[in-house]
Design a protein around this motif. Sequence first.
Motif, short mmCIF file in Angstrom:
data_model
loop_
_atom_site.label_atom_id
_atom_site.label_comp_id
_atom_site.label_asym_id
_atom_site.label_seq_id
_atom_site.Cartn_x
_atom_site.Cartn_y
_atom_site.Cartn_z
N MET A 158 12.72 -8.58 -1.33
CA MET A 158 12.15 -9.19 -2.53
C MET A 158 12.64 -10.62 -2.68
O MET A 158 13.80 -10.92 -2.42
CB MET A 158 12.57 -8.39 -3.76
CG MET A 158 11.96 -7.00 -3.79
SD MET A 158 12.48 -6.12 -5.28
CE MET A 158 11.62 -4.57 -5.02
N ALA A 159 11.74 -11.49 -3.11
CA ALA A 159 12.11 -12.88 -3.36
C ALA A 159 12.32 -13.06 -4.86
O ALA A 159 11.56 -12.50 -5.66
CB ALA A 159 11.02 -13.81 -2.87
N ASP A 173 3.26 -7.60 -5.28
CA ASP A 173 3.94 -6.75 -6.28
C ASP A 173 5.08 -7.48 -6.97
O ASP A 173 5.82 -8.23 -6.33
CB ASP A 173 4.49 -5.49 -5.60
CG ASP A 173 3.35 -4.62 -5.09
OD1 ASP A 173 2.59 -4.11 -5.91
OD2 ASP A 173 3.24 -4.47 -3.85
N PHE A 174 5.20 -7.18 -8.25
CA PHE A 174 6.31 -7.72 -9.04
C PHE A 174 7.23 -6.58 -9.47
O PHE A 174 6.76 -5.46 -9.75
CB PHE A 174 5.80 -8.39 -10.33
CG PHE A 174 4.98 -9.63 -10.11
CD1 PHE A 174 5.23 -10.50 -9.05
CD2 PHE A 174 3.96 -9.96 -11.01
CE1 PHE A 174 4.48 -11.66 -8.89
CE2 PHE A 174 3.21 -11.12 -10.85
CZ PHE A 174 3.47 -11.97 -9.79
N ARG A 226 11.31 -10.28 -9.59
CA ARG A 226 11.26 -10.34 -8.12
C ARG A 226 9.82 -10.14 -7.66
O ARG A 226 9.02 -9.48 -8.32
CB ARG A 226 12.10 -9.21 -7.52
CG ARG A 226 13.58 -9.28 -7.80
CD ARG A 226 14.25 -10.28 -6.86
NE ARG A 226 15.70 -10.27 -6.97
CZ ARG A 226 16.40 -10.99 -7.86
NH1 ARG A 226 15.75 -11.75 -8.74
NH2 ARG A 226 17.71 -10.95 -7.87
N THR A 227 9.53 -10.70 -6.49
CA THR A 227 8.20 -10.50 -5.88
C THR A 227 8.38 -9.87 -4.51
O THR A 227 9.32 -10.22 -3.78
CB THR A 227 7.48 -11.86 -5.72
OG1 THR A 227 7.43 -12.50 -6.99
CG2 THR A 227 6.06 -11.67 -5.21
N HIS A 228 7.50 -8.96 -4.16
CA HIS A 228 7.49 -8.41 -2.79
C HIS A 228 6.05 -8.15 -2.38
O HIS A 228 5.11 -8.50 -3.09
CB HIS A 228 8.40 -7.17 -2.69
CG HIS A 228 8.07 -6.06 -3.64
ND1 HIS A 228 7.63 -4.83 -3.23
CD2 HIS A 228 8.10 -6.00 -4.99
CE1 HIS A 228 7.44 -4.05 -4.29
NE2 HIS A 228 7.71 -4.73 -5.37
N ARG A 272 16.36 2.63 3.04
CA ARG A 272 15.01 2.14 2.69
C ARG A 272 15.01 1.39 1.36
O ARG A 272 14.41 0.32 1.24
CB ARG A 272 14.03 3.33 2.58
CG ARG A 272 13.49 3.84 3.89
CD ARG A 272 12.53 2.86 4.55
NE ARG A 272 11.35 2.60 3.74
CZ ARG A 272 10.19 3.22 3.86
NH1 ARG A 272 10.03 4.12 4.79
NH2 ARG A 272 9.17 2.91 3.09
N LEU A 273 15.68 1.96 0.37
CA LEU A 273 15.72 1.33 -0.95
C LEU A 273 16.43 -0.02 -0.87
O LEU A 273 15.96 -1.01 -1.44
CB LEU A 273 16.41 2.26 -1.96
CG LEU A 273 16.33 1.81 -3.42
CD1 LEU A 273 14.89 1.83 -3.92
CD2 LEU A 273 17.18 2.71 -4.32
#
Length: 322
Positions: free
Chosen positions: A296-297, A306-307, A230-232, A288-289
């Motif tokens: 995330m994509a 970030d990964f 995932r990426t964010h 929040r979590l």
Amino acid sequence: MNACPVCGSMSGSPPRARICLGLDAVFELVECALCGCFFCDPLPTGEQLARCYSASYYDFDPRREEGKGMAFARRLSRIRGAGAILDVGCAAGFFINGIKMRSQWEVYGIDFGESAVRYAREELNLNVRCGELAEADYPARSFDYIHVNNVLEHVRDPVGLLAACKRMLKHDGILHLSVPNGANDVLGLLEFHRQEDRPAFSHKGHICFFPARTLLRMIEAAGFTAVRARTHGFKRGMRNAGILPKKRNWKASHEPRNPAPGGAPGEDGGRISPPVGRAHSELYYRWRLSMDYLKMAPGLHRFGLDFLLLLKHSGSAQDVSA
Ligand SMILES: [Zn+2]
């Protein structure tokens, strides 16, 4: 020049920038011609790294970290009712303390900051070790879950760290790896150096920068398969890449710093004094979590900062729900 810490190649680029880490030293930032990793050349010594992590580095808000741990505990409990989790780079242990409070999981931690480890042991009564994971003598196949949150980019031997995780993770265990997208993370340092012609301060203490392809290569070589990627951090990532305008004061974080006074933690008797922030309900941290995961994509994307990767031993991979 040092060999590339990922692939061992000696074929680096001409220095792409000069960087500093708040020490009495300036490092070159080189890009490995073979695997694409950016790294400090020379790599800081263990003693220099210890100095980067003075007691003040560990001033995390206990309530927030414990809240995150409590929220995370619910996710762990969904994977398995009980198990053993190791947090690599656990700092003062608030995160695993939160897990301990809200689950049946046994919690373990390791960190190279002596002052943080002392706090975790003495104040929180946690099973936490000081040092490098590769040198820790946890028995093979000890853990159901290993949490490596923003650590890989700080260590001299990232390959050795992954190999240690491989050894210590149970056959059906999960390795949770949060790591910056090095190709994006490095852009601020390169741009500061280009514009200012001065060493850029690596303000988060990162010494290695792994682009997605480098990371995937490392993971595969270590014997893991990614079951989630995932990426964010897209907003910050797009600012770094110049797609969104940079903040007006973006250079301030890269201004070179003087060495932290007091020497290595432990030598100065460094005590951490965690600042206690505002209290929120446990529900807030769970929300929040969940929001963090929602933002995330899928996949590893260039413009995110970030990964997050969930890894399993190669050959045992099946999708996981955490
Ligand atoms: Zn390399």
